[in-house]
Design a protein around this motif. Sequence first.
Motif, PDB file in Angstrom:
ATOM      1  N   ALA A 139       0.815  -1.219   0.000  1.00  0.00           N
ATOM      2  CA  ALA A 139       0.000   0.000   0.000  1.00  0.00           C
ATOM      3  C   ALA A 139       0.849   1.270   0.000  1.00  0.00           C
ATOM      4  CB  ALA A 139      -0.921   0.005   1.213  1.00  0.00           C
ATOM      5  N   ARG A 140       2.152   1.121   0.209  1.00  0.00           N
ATOM      6  CA  ARG A 140       3.082   2.238   0.365  1.00  0.00           C
ATOM      7  C   ARG A 140       2.565   3.192   1.450  1.00  0.00           C
ATOM      8  NH1 ARG A 140       4.934   5.644  -4.738  1.00  0.00           N
ATOM      9  NH2 ARG A 140       5.955   3.717  -5.332  1.00  0.00           N
ATOM     10  N   GLN A 141       2.404   2.631   2.650  1.00  0.00           N
ATOM     11  CA  GLN A 141       1.912   3.401   3.785  1.00  0.00           C
ATOM     12  C   GLN A 141       2.697   3.036   5.040  1.00  0.00           C
ATOM     13  OE1 GLN A 141      -2.241   2.230   3.754  1.00  0.00           O
ATOM     14  NE2 GLN A 141      -2.854   4.196   2.846  1.00  0.00           N
ATOM     15  N   LEU A 142       2.913   4.034   5.876  1.00  0.00           N
ATOM     16  CA  LEU A 142       3.474   3.821   7.207  1.00  0.00           C
ATOM     17  C   LEU A 142       2.310   3.837   8.183  1.00  0.00           C
ATOM     18  CD1 LEU A 142       6.024   3.589   9.018  1.00  0.00           C
ATOM     19  CD2 LEU A 142       5.986   6.093   9.187  1.00  0.00           C
ATOM     20  N   ILE A 143       2.193   2.796   9.007  1.00  0.00           N
ATOM     21  CA  ILE A 143       1.072   2.680   9.929  1.00  0.00           C
ATOM     22  C   ILE A 143       1.551   3.010  11.341  1.00  0.00           C
ATOM     23  CG2 ILE A 143      -0.753   1.170  10.800  1.00  0.00           C
ATOM     24  CD1 ILE A 143      -0.353  -0.529   8.263  1.00  0.00           C
ATOM     25  N   ALA A 144       0.959   4.046  11.931  1.00  0.00           N
ATOM     26  CA  ALA A 144       1.330   4.496  13.272  1.00  0.00           C
ATOM     27  C   ALA A 144       0.803   3.521  14.321  1.00  0.00           C
ATOM     28  CB  ALA A 144       0.772   5.892  13.521  1.00  0.00           C
ATOM     29  N   PRO A 145       1.333   3.576  15.545  1.00  0.00           N
ATOM     30  CA  PRO A 145       0.896   2.634  16.588  1.00  0.00           C
ATOM     31  C   PRO A 145      -0.605   2.619  16.839  1.00  0.00           C
ATOM     32  CG  PRO A 145       2.900   3.734  17.284  1.00  0.00           C
ATOM     33  CD  PRO A 145       2.469   4.400  16.007  1.00  0.00           C
TER      34      PRO A 145
END
Length: 230
Positions: A139-145
């Motif tokens: 998805a080319r995404q950074l997922i935060a906590p």
Amino acid sequence: MNALPARLAIVDDDQDHAAYLAQYLQPRGVAVTAYHDSDEFLTSPQAFEFDFYVIDLMLPGVDGVDLIRLVRRRGPAGIVVVSGRMDTDVFESVMRAGADMHLMKPVRMEQVALAIEAVHRRIEAGRTQAGAWRLDRKARQLIAPEGTRIDLSENDQAVVECFVAAQGATVTHATLCERLGRDPAAEADNLLHAAIYRLRRRIERATPAGVPLHAEPRVGYSFRGSLTAT
């Protein structure tokens, strides 16, 4: 867990007080940088890269309370206020602005050090217990906590991949430049800093979670937190 932060900024126009505090902390393993007014601090390239801040309130330039707000907006670093300001609402003002603790001058250096240690211990414990960040490659995404998904550019993803591979270690300027397809020998530092700055701003705008990117002076950057990729 370290008892005291590795890097600390003092923002205080009382140069004697700042010097005494620096002399007290440095033998205990703390790298201290002192700024004697808020403008000097805010124009420093590393202003928001410290682990901890000791801030006076009666400063030339930007008011101390406003300075606390600016620092707090950039992340979860520890903030202890040490000031002689006597306003009746000073405690409420600094705590609402984002400070972790308020000490009134005059104060002994060992008391300031104990306050720093107590706040730093709480922050480090919170980091240990916090959820992990995750890179979703497809998805080319950074997922935060907390679950927020942050869209990444191609360069952003390349930078984050470096931090995934480093597993918490510092990633050098040369490694980052190579991953971005640039020649480390010819690359100007400010171009790499600009790429990191854009990634930081992307994270800041998307989530209230503290930005985990930190500059390691003259070496590179580190990602302070658990980071995995799928």
